[in-house]
Design an enzyme around this catalytic site. Structure first.
Site, PDB file in Angstrom:
ATOM      1  N   SER A   7       0.858  -1.310   0.063  1.00  0.00           N
ATOM      2  CA  SER A   7       0.023   0.091   0.051  1.00  0.00           C
ATOM      3  C   SER A   7       0.735   1.185   0.152  1.00  0.00           C
ATOM      4  O   SER A   7       1.717   1.426   0.904  1.00  0.00           O
ATOM      5  CB  SER A   7      -0.927  -0.006   1.233  1.00  0.00           C
ATOM      6  OG  SER A   7      -1.413   1.178   1.366  1.00  0.00           O
ATOM      7  N   HIS A  30      -1.261  -1.151  -4.282  1.00  0.00           N
ATOM      8  CA  HIS A  30      -2.566  -1.191  -3.574  1.00  0.00           C
ATOM      9  C   HIS A  30      -2.717   0.470  -3.319  1.00  0.00           C
ATOM     10  O   HIS A  30      -1.473   1.013  -2.896  1.00  0.00           O
ATOM     11  CB  HIS A  30      -2.425  -1.593  -2.170  1.00  0.00           C
ATOM     12  CG  HIS A  30      -3.952  -1.797  -1.844  1.00  0.00           C
ATOM     13  ND1 HIS A  30      -5.195  -2.484  -1.864  1.00  0.00           N
ATOM     14  CD2 HIS A  30      -4.575  -0.711  -0.446  1.00  0.00           C
ATOM     15  CE1 HIS A  30      -5.974  -1.873  -0.912  1.00  0.00           C
ATOM     16  NE2 HIS A  30      -5.532  -0.995  -0.218  1.00  0.00           N
ATOM     17  N   ASP A  32      -4.779   3.674  -1.886  1.00  0.00           N
ATOM     18  CA  ASP A  32      -5.766   4.040  -0.778  1.00  0.00           C
ATOM     19  C   ASP A  32      -6.220   5.363  -1.345  1.00  0.00           C
ATOM     20  O   ASP A  32      -5.733   6.243  -1.000  1.00  0.00           O
ATOM     21  CB  ASP A  32      -5.166   3.988   0.486  1.00  0.00           C
ATOM     22  CG  ASP A  32      -5.090   2.420   0.849  1.00  0.00           C
ATOM     23  OD1 ASP A  32      -5.930   1.853   0.602  1.00  0.00           O
ATOM     24  OD2 ASP A  32      -4.118   2.188   1.336  1.00  0.00           O
ATOM     25  N   MET A  34      -9.120   8.111  -0.288  1.00  0.00           N
ATOM     26  CA  MET A  34      -9.777   8.419   0.934  1.00  0.00           C
ATOM     27  C   MET A  34     -10.456  10.023   0.757  1.00  0.00           C
ATOM     28  O   MET A  34      -9.731  10.790   0.208  1.00  0.00           O
ATOM     29  CB  MET A  34      -9.126   8.473   2.247  1.00  0.00           C
ATOM     30  CG  MET A  34      -8.409   7.079   2.568  1.00  0.00           C
ATOM     31  SD  MET A  34      -7.877   7.012   4.174  1.00  0.00           S
ATOM     32  CE  MET A  34      -6.749   5.542   3.969  1.00  0.00           C
ATOM     33  N   HIS A  63      -8.393   1.125  -3.975  1.00  0.00           N
ATOM     34  CA  HIS A  63      -9.245   1.039  -2.816  1.00  0.00           C
ATOM     35  C   HIS A  63     -10.000   2.109  -2.558  1.00  0.00           C
ATOM     36  O   HIS A  63      -9.403   3.018  -1.938  1.00  0.00           O
ATOM     37  CB  HIS A  63      -8.485   0.496  -1.403  1.00  0.00           C
ATOM     38  CG  HIS A  63      -9.353   0.080  -0.344  1.00  0.00           C
ATOM     39  ND1 HIS A  63      -8.742   0.024   0.844  1.00  0.00           N
ATOM     40  CD2 HIS A  63     -10.529  -0.046  -0.016  1.00  0.00           C
ATOM     41  CE1 HIS A  63      -9.614  -0.235   1.890  1.00  0.00           C
ATOM     42  NE2 HIS A  63     -10.853  -0.213   1.265  1.00  0.00           N
ATOM     43  N   MET A  65     -12.119   4.384  -0.537  1.00  0.00           N
ATOM     44  CA  MET A  65     -12.703   4.760   0.715  1.00  0.00           C
ATOM     45  C   MET A  65     -13.430   6.168   0.705  1.00  0.00           C
ATOM     46  O   MET A  65     -12.803   7.072   1.162  1.00  0.00           O
ATOM     47  CB  MET A  65     -11.853   4.799   1.934  1.00  0.00           C
ATOM     48  CG  MET A  65     -11.256   3.171   2.122  1.00  0.00           C
ATOM     49  SD  MET A  65      -9.797   3.222   3.111  1.00  0.00           S
ATOM     50  CE  MET A  65      -8.605   3.389   1.776  1.00  0.00           C
ATOM     51  N   MET A 136     -11.432  -5.651   5.379  1.00  0.00           N
ATOM     52  CA  MET A 136     -10.678  -4.836   6.270  1.00  0.00           C
ATOM     53  C   MET A 136     -10.430  -5.557   7.708  1.00  0.00           C
ATOM     54  O   MET A 136     -11.153  -6.182   8.368  1.00  0.00           O
ATOM     55  CB  MET A 136     -11.295  -3.606   6.897  1.00  0.00           C
ATOM     56  CG  MET A 136     -11.332  -2.694   5.545  1.00  0.00           C
ATOM     57  SD  MET A 136      -9.983  -2.260   4.611  1.00  0.00           S
ATOM     58  CE  MET A 136      -9.049  -1.412   5.875  1.00  0.00           C
ATOM     59  N   ASP A 174      -6.655  -6.531   4.279  1.00  0.00           N
ATOM     60  CA  ASP A 174      -6.021  -5.042   4.531  1.00  0.00           C
ATOM     61  C   ASP A 174      -6.221  -4.639   5.750  1.00  0.00           C
ATOM     62  O   ASP A 174      -7.174  -4.431   6.287  1.00  0.00           O
ATOM     63  CB  ASP A 174      -6.840  -4.090   3.191  1.00  0.00           C
ATOM     64  CG  ASP A 174      -6.201  -2.835   3.184  1.00  0.00           C
ATOM     65  OD1 ASP A 174      -5.396  -2.607   3.844  1.00  0.00           O
ATOM     66  OD2 ASP A 174      -6.897  -2.136   2.694  1.00  0.00           O
TER      67      ASP A 174
HETATM   68  C1  DX5 Z   1      -6.158   1.517   5.647  1.00  0.00           C
HETATM   69  C2  DX5 Z   1      -5.761   1.333   4.144  1.00  0.00           C
HETATM   70  C3  DX5 Z   1      -4.748   0.358   4.312  1.00  0.00           C
HETATM   71  C4  DX5 Z   1      -3.351   0.621   4.912  1.00  0.00           C
HETATM   72  C5  DX5 Z   1      -2.904  -0.492   5.495  1.00  0.00           C
HETATM   73  O1  DX5 Z   1      -7.483   2.260   5.734  1.00  0.00           O
HETATM   74  O2  DX5 Z   1      -7.068   0.719   3.575  1.00  0.00           O
HETATM   75  O3  DX5 Z   1      -4.490  -0.192   2.809  1.00  0.00           O
HETATM   76  O4  DX5 Z   1      -2.497   1.331   3.802  1.00  0.00           O
HETATM   77  O5  DX5 Z   1      -1.822  -0.249   6.135  1.00  0.00           O
HETATM   78  P1  DX5 Z   1      -0.957  -1.131   7.214  1.00  0.00           P
HETATM   79  O6  DX5 Z   1      -0.439  -2.320   6.533  1.00  0.00           O
HETATM   80  O7  DX5 Z   1       0.239  -0.260   7.590  1.00  0.00           O
HETATM   81  O8  DX5 Z   1      -2.100  -1.480   8.314  1.00  0.00           O
HETATM   82 ZN    ZN Z   2      -6.627  -0.275   1.562  1.00  0.00          ZN
END
Ligand code: DX5
Ligand code: ZN
Length: 217
Positions: A7, A30, A32, A34, A63, A65, A136, A174
């Site tokens: 990620s 990956h 993320d 948000m 991903h 969010m 998650m 994740d």
């Molecule tokens: C959190 C993200 C993850 C995050 C995971 O909301 O969706 O993808 O980057 O990070 P680690 O591996 O540090 O938990």
């Molecule tokens: Zn993620």
């Protein structure tokens, strides 16, 4: 064969090209996204995905969010995503269905994601058409959180539904994945491991990917 998906949330955003090349031995990247509404954090959006696409051939696992993600499916597909995950909690089921139809029309892989509060059964209306389910194992929003062991049950339940209705579907996990938890989620039925801090927090990200692979074997 388990896939490892670093990620970039834990990468240095001023050195993203360098940090993406450091994880080129991984299977997927990956990303993320948000929006500060669905989760209490803001990261990156469509223009950054488009820039990443110009600089890597890696499979982009995006991903989302964000609230009402159906509004942005076409844009993320055009930016170069290979797979999109929409959260089942992010909008009404009819809009989830619309989002999945938009992914199909754009020829990208389709996934739904579950927050820890959401039951495995929530995937049932969609399971037969999905390429992946994302479970998650932390509350979405931030990297570096502690793995929620209680989510092992949800992973097992999703695994049972996948085996029954769509065995080709991937099961991605994740949040809080490190060598020890990697082993646990693989035993519970995961096939794709996202890892942010375990990869980018290591002195040698490529070696960290290899360690995760070995832990998952
Ligand atoms: C959190 C993200 C993850 C995050 C995971 O909301 O969706 O993808 O980057 O990070 P680690 O591996 O540090 O938990
Ligand atoms: Zn993620």
């Amino acid at each position: 064969m388990v896939k490892i998906a670093p990620s970039i949330l834990s990468a240095d955003f001023c050195n993203l090209e360098r940090d993406i090349s450091r994880v080129s031995a991984a299977d997927w990247l990956h990303v993320d996204v948000m929006d500060g509404m669905f989760v209490p954090n803001i990261t990156i959006g469509v223009p950054v995905v488009a820039s990443i696409r110009k600089h890597t051939e890696m499979f982009l696992d995006v991903h989302l969010m964000i609230d009402k993600p159906d509004r942005f499916i076409d844009a993320f597909c055009q930016a170069g995503a290979d797979l999109l995950s929409v959260h089942l909690e992010a909008c009404h089921p009819t809009r989830i269905a619309a989002a999945l139809r938009a992914m199909e029309a754009n020829g990208v892989k389709k996934a739904v994601a579950l927050r820890p509060i959401t039951s495995a059964k929530a995937v049932l209306p969609y399971i037969e058409q999905l390429d992946m389910v994302l479970v998650m194992t932390v509350e979405p929003g931030f990297g570096g959180q502690e793995f929620m062991e209680s989510q092992l049950d949800t992973i097992r339940e999703v695994r049972a539904l996948i085996d029954r209705y769509n065995p080709a579907c991937q099961l991605e996990v994740d949040g809080g994945i490190a060598p020890g938890t990697a082993r646990q989620v693989i035993e519970a039925g995961a096939t794709v491991l996202v890892a942010g801090s375990a990869v980018y927090g290591a002195a040698d990200p490529a070696a960290a990917i290899e360690t995760l692979r070995r832990a998952a074997e």
